[in-house]
Design a protein around this motif. Structure first.
Motif, PDB file in Angstrom:
ATOM      1  N   PHE A 104      80.655  13.868 -12.314  1.00 25.72           N
ATOM      2  CA  PHE A 104      80.074  14.728 -11.280  1.00 25.72           C
ATOM      3  C   PHE A 104      78.562  14.847 -11.452  1.00 25.72           C
ATOM      4  O   PHE A 104      77.797  14.737 -10.479  1.00 25.72           O
ATOM      5  N   LEU A 105      78.117  15.041 -12.686  1.00 29.78           N
ATOM      6  CA  LEU A 105      76.685  15.202 -12.942  1.00 29.78           C
ATOM      7  C   LEU A 105      75.917  13.911 -12.714  1.00 29.78           C
ATOM      8  O   LEU A 105      74.746  13.928 -12.313  1.00 29.78           O
ATOM      9  N   ASN A 106      76.575  12.784 -12.971  1.00 30.59           N
ATOM     10  CA  ASN A 106      75.915  11.481 -12.774  1.00 30.59           C
ATOM     11  C   ASN A 106      76.069  10.950 -11.357  1.00 30.59           C
ATOM     12  O   ASN A 106      75.535   9.874 -11.032  1.00 30.59           O
ATOM     13  N   HIS A 107      76.812  11.679 -10.509  1.00 29.40           N
ATOM     14  CA  HIS A 107      77.057  11.248  -9.127  1.00 29.40           C
ATOM     15  C   HIS A 107      77.596   9.819  -9.098  1.00 29.40           C
ATOM     16  O   HIS A 107      77.163   8.992  -8.291  1.00 29.40           O
ATOM     17  N   SER A 108      78.547   9.552  -9.967  1.00 27.45           N
ATOM     18  CA  SER A 108      79.093   8.197 -10.055  1.00 27.45           C
ATOM     19  C   SER A 108      80.535   8.260 -10.535  1.00 27.45           C
ATOM     20  O   SER A 108      80.902   9.103 -11.352  1.00 27.45           O
ATOM     21  N   ASP A 109      81.360   7.341  -9.998  1.00 24.65           N
ATOM     22  CA  ASP A 109      82.742   7.227 -10.449  1.00 24.65           C
ATOM     23  C   ASP A 109      82.868   6.224 -11.583  1.00 24.65           C
ATOM     24  O   ASP A 109      83.954   6.001 -12.111  1.00 24.65           O
ATOM     25  N   THR A 110      81.751   5.598 -11.952  1.00 28.31           N
ATOM     26  CA  THR A 110      81.764   4.602 -13.013  1.00 28.31           C
ATOM     27  C   THR A 110      81.815   5.290 -14.375  1.00 28.31           C
ATOM     28  O   THR A 110      81.085   6.239 -14.641  1.00 28.31           O
ATOM     29  N   GLU A 111      82.716   4.799 -15.234  1.00 29.86           N
ATOM     30  CA  GLU A 111      82.820   5.356 -16.576  1.00 29.86           C
ATOM     31  C   GLU A 111      81.576   5.014 -17.389  1.00 29.86           C
ATOM     32  O   GLU A 111      81.143   3.866 -17.422  1.00 29.86           O
ATOM     33  N   GLN A 112      80.994   6.027 -18.022  1.00 27.37           N
ATOM     34  CA  GLN A 112      79.817   5.831 -18.851  1.00 27.37           C
ATOM     35  C   GLN A 112      80.205   5.912 -20.326  1.00 27.37           C
ATOM     36  O   GLN A 112      81.175   6.580 -20.687  1.00 27.37           O
ATOM     37  N   PRO A 113      79.467   5.201 -21.200  1.00 29.07           N
ATOM     38  CA  PRO A 113      79.755   5.312 -22.636  1.00 29.07           C
ATOM     39  C   PRO A 113      79.637   6.766 -23.097  1.00 29.07           C
ATOM     40  O   PRO A 113      78.723   7.484 -22.697  1.00 29.07           O
ATOM     41  N   VAL A 114      80.576   7.178 -23.921  1.00 31.22           N
ATOM     42  CA  VAL A 114      80.605   8.551 -24.421  1.00 31.22           C
ATOM     43  C   VAL A 114      80.548   8.517 -25.940  1.00 31.22           C
ATOM     44  O   VAL A 114      81.320   7.808 -26.579  1.00 31.22           O
ATOM     45  N   SER A 115      79.631   9.291 -26.518  1.00 32.76           N
ATOM     46  CA  SER A 115      79.469   9.295 -27.970  1.00 32.76           C
ATOM     47  C   SER A 115      80.530  10.163 -28.636  1.00 32.76           C
ATOM     48  O   SER A 115      81.179  11.000 -27.993  1.00 32.76           O
ATOM     49  N   ALA A 116      80.701   9.966 -29.939  1.00 32.97           N
ATOM     50  CA  ALA A 116      81.629  10.795 -30.707  1.00 32.97           C
ATOM     51  C   ALA A 116      81.203  12.261 -30.668  1.00 32.97           C
ATOM     52  O   ALA A 116      82.047  13.165 -30.610  1.00 32.97           O
ATOM     53  N   THR A 117      79.901  12.508 -30.672  1.00 31.15           N
ATOM     54  CA  THR A 117      79.393  13.879 -30.580  1.00 31.15           C
ATOM     55  C   THR A 117      79.783  14.513 -29.254  1.00 31.15           C
ATOM     56  O   THR A 117      80.204  15.677 -29.205  1.00 31.15           O
ATOM     57  N   ASP A 118      79.654  13.757 -28.160  1.00 29.45           N
ATOM     58  CA  ASP A 118      80.047  14.273 -26.847  1.00 29.45           C
ATOM     59  C   ASP A 118      81.526  14.647 -26.835  1.00 29.45           C
ATOM     60  O   ASP A 118      81.920  15.662 -26.243  1.00 29.45           O
ATOM     61  N   ARG A 119      82.358  13.831 -27.472  1.00 30.04           N
ATOM     62  CA  ARG A 119      83.798  14.114 -27.517  1.00 30.04           C
ATOM     63  C   ARG A 119      84.067  15.415 -28.288  1.00 30.04           C
ATOM     64  O   ARG A 119      84.915  16.214 -27.890  1.00 30.04           O
ATOM     65  N   GLN A 120      83.342  15.613 -29.377  1.00 34.87           N
ATOM     66  CA  GLN A 120      83.503  16.864 -30.122  1.00 34.87           C
ATOM     67  C   GLN A 120      83.087  18.063 -29.276  1.00 34.87           C
ATOM     68  O   GLN A 120      83.756  19.102 -29.277  1.00 34.87           O
ATOM     69  N   ILE A 121      81.993  17.914 -28.547  1.00 36.72           N
ATOM     70  CA  ILE A 121      81.517  18.996 -27.678  1.00 36.72           C
ATOM     71  C   ILE A 121      82.519  19.269 -26.559  1.00 36.72           C
ATOM     72  O   ILE A 121      82.737  20.424 -26.175  1.00 36.72           O
ATOM     73  N   ASP A 122      83.158  18.213 -26.033  1.00 34.39           N
ATOM     74  CA  ASP A 122      84.186  18.403 -25.004  1.00 34.39           C
ATOM     75  C   ASP A 122      85.268  19.364 -25.487  1.00 34.39           C
ATOM     76  O   ASP A 122      85.648  20.306 -24.787  1.00 34.39           O
ATOM     77  N   VAL A 123      85.773  19.111 -26.701  1.00 35.49           N
ATOM     78  CA  VAL A 123      86.863  19.927 -27.238  1.00 35.49           C
ATOM     79  C   VAL A 123      86.373  21.338 -27.549  1.00 35.49           C
ATOM     80  O   VAL A 123      87.071  22.329 -27.280  1.00 35.49           O
ATOM     81  N   LEU A 124      85.173  21.439 -28.083  1.00 29.95           N
ATOM     82  CA  LEU A 124      84.625  22.754 -28.422  1.00 29.95           C
ATOM     83  C   LEU A 124      84.416  23.602 -27.173  1.00 29.95           C
ATOM     84  O   LEU A 124      84.772  24.793 -27.142  1.00 29.95           O
ATOM     85  N   GLU A 125      83.825  23.017 -26.138  1.00 26.96           N
ATOM     86  CA  GLU A 125      83.608  23.767 -24.900  1.00 26.96           C
ATOM     87  C   GLU A 125      84.938  24.212 -24.296  1.00 26.96           C
ATOM     88  O   GLU A 125      85.052  25.325 -23.775  1.00 26.96           O
ATOM     89  N   ASP A 126      85.930  23.332 -24.360  1.00 19.81           N
ATOM     90  CA  ASP A 126      87.241  23.667 -23.829  1.00 19.81           C
ATOM     91  C   ASP A 126      87.846  24.846 -24.600  1.00 19.81           C
ATOM     92  O   ASP A 126      88.409  25.770 -24.008  1.00 19.81           O
ATOM     93  N   HIS A 127      87.705  24.820 -25.922  1.00 22.41           N
ATOM     94  CA  HIS A 127      88.225  25.912 -26.747  1.00 22.41           C
ATOM     95  C   HIS A 127      87.531  27.233 -26.410  1.00 22.41           C
ATOM     96  O   HIS A 127      88.194  28.264 -26.231  1.00 22.41           O
TER      97      HIS A 127
END
Length: 222
Positions: A104-127
């Protein structure tokens, strides 16, 4: 983010359940008898609270094998590894929501590379969102660090009467960060700061520190 009416918020708004979580975080796996004695609760009340904590994904149980006949006894522990099917599902859902936000933020349906740090932040924000926190995660002047600031903490009044509340939430934040493999570790808690609110520091660990942390977590869960 933040939803003060979330089911996890209601689970964690109980002083008795906070004390049970604190006992498990600080003293390791225990039986109902041990937890009841430590927290001053009736065993039936302890079981009811533990079932709610299990349903919320904060606690896990295992059967204690015994040679004699009788009703199997259970040992309870903090649910803190992605080997738990419920936590693994939560991690997958958090990653999926993170991917959706990035698209949504990138205005694109294309999958972008995601770092391990981003994945950790995903789970933390969800929690944090599931627990009812209105939180932001920002970069800070300290090298290789980020800061989580909890604005208008929904547990502020409870924490003023029960000091273990902040310790329990810090433990849950540390668990959330480690559910996805990555370099971040929650290292410092600054609770109820009169000027900055409540905040936690996240540090980027090097490979040696990460290996040491993994060994410590594995030893704690053994």
């Amino acid at each position: 983010m933040g939803n003060s009416l979330s089911s996890n918020y209601r689970v964690l708004a109980s002083p008795s359940r906070i004390e049970l979580l604190y006992a498990l975080q600080t003293n390791g796996p225990q039986t109902v008898t041990q937890l009841s004695a430590r927290c001053g609760l009736h065993p039936n009340t302890t079981r009811e609270h533990l079932h709610m904590l299990i349903d919320a994904g904060f606690v896990a149980s295992e059967t204690i094998h015994r040679a004699s006949r009788g009703r199997p006894r259970l040992r309870y522990t903090v649910a803190d590894t992605a080997s738990d099917p419920r936590l693994a599902q939560r991690v997958r859902e958090a990653h999926a929501r993170g991917d959706q936000v990035r698209r949504f933020l990138n205005h694109s349906d294309t999958e972008q590379p995601v770092s391990a740090t981003d994945r950790q932040i995903d789970v933390l924000e969800d929690h944090l969102d599931d627990c009812g926190f209105d939180a932001t995660i920002d970069s800070v002047e300290v090298p290789d660090a980020r800061r989580i600031t909890m604005h208008h903490c929904p547990f502020y009044d409870l924490a003023s009467e029960h000091p273990h509340v902040c310790d329990v939430h810090f433990g849950l934040v540390r668990t959330a960060v480690t559910l996805s493999d990555g370099p971040l570790e929650a290292t410092e808690l600054h609770a109820r700061d009169p000027h900055a609110g409540c905040w936690v520091m996240l540090k980027l660990m090097d490979r040696t520190e990460r290996d040491t942390t993994c060994e410590r977590l594995e030893a704690a869960s053994a």
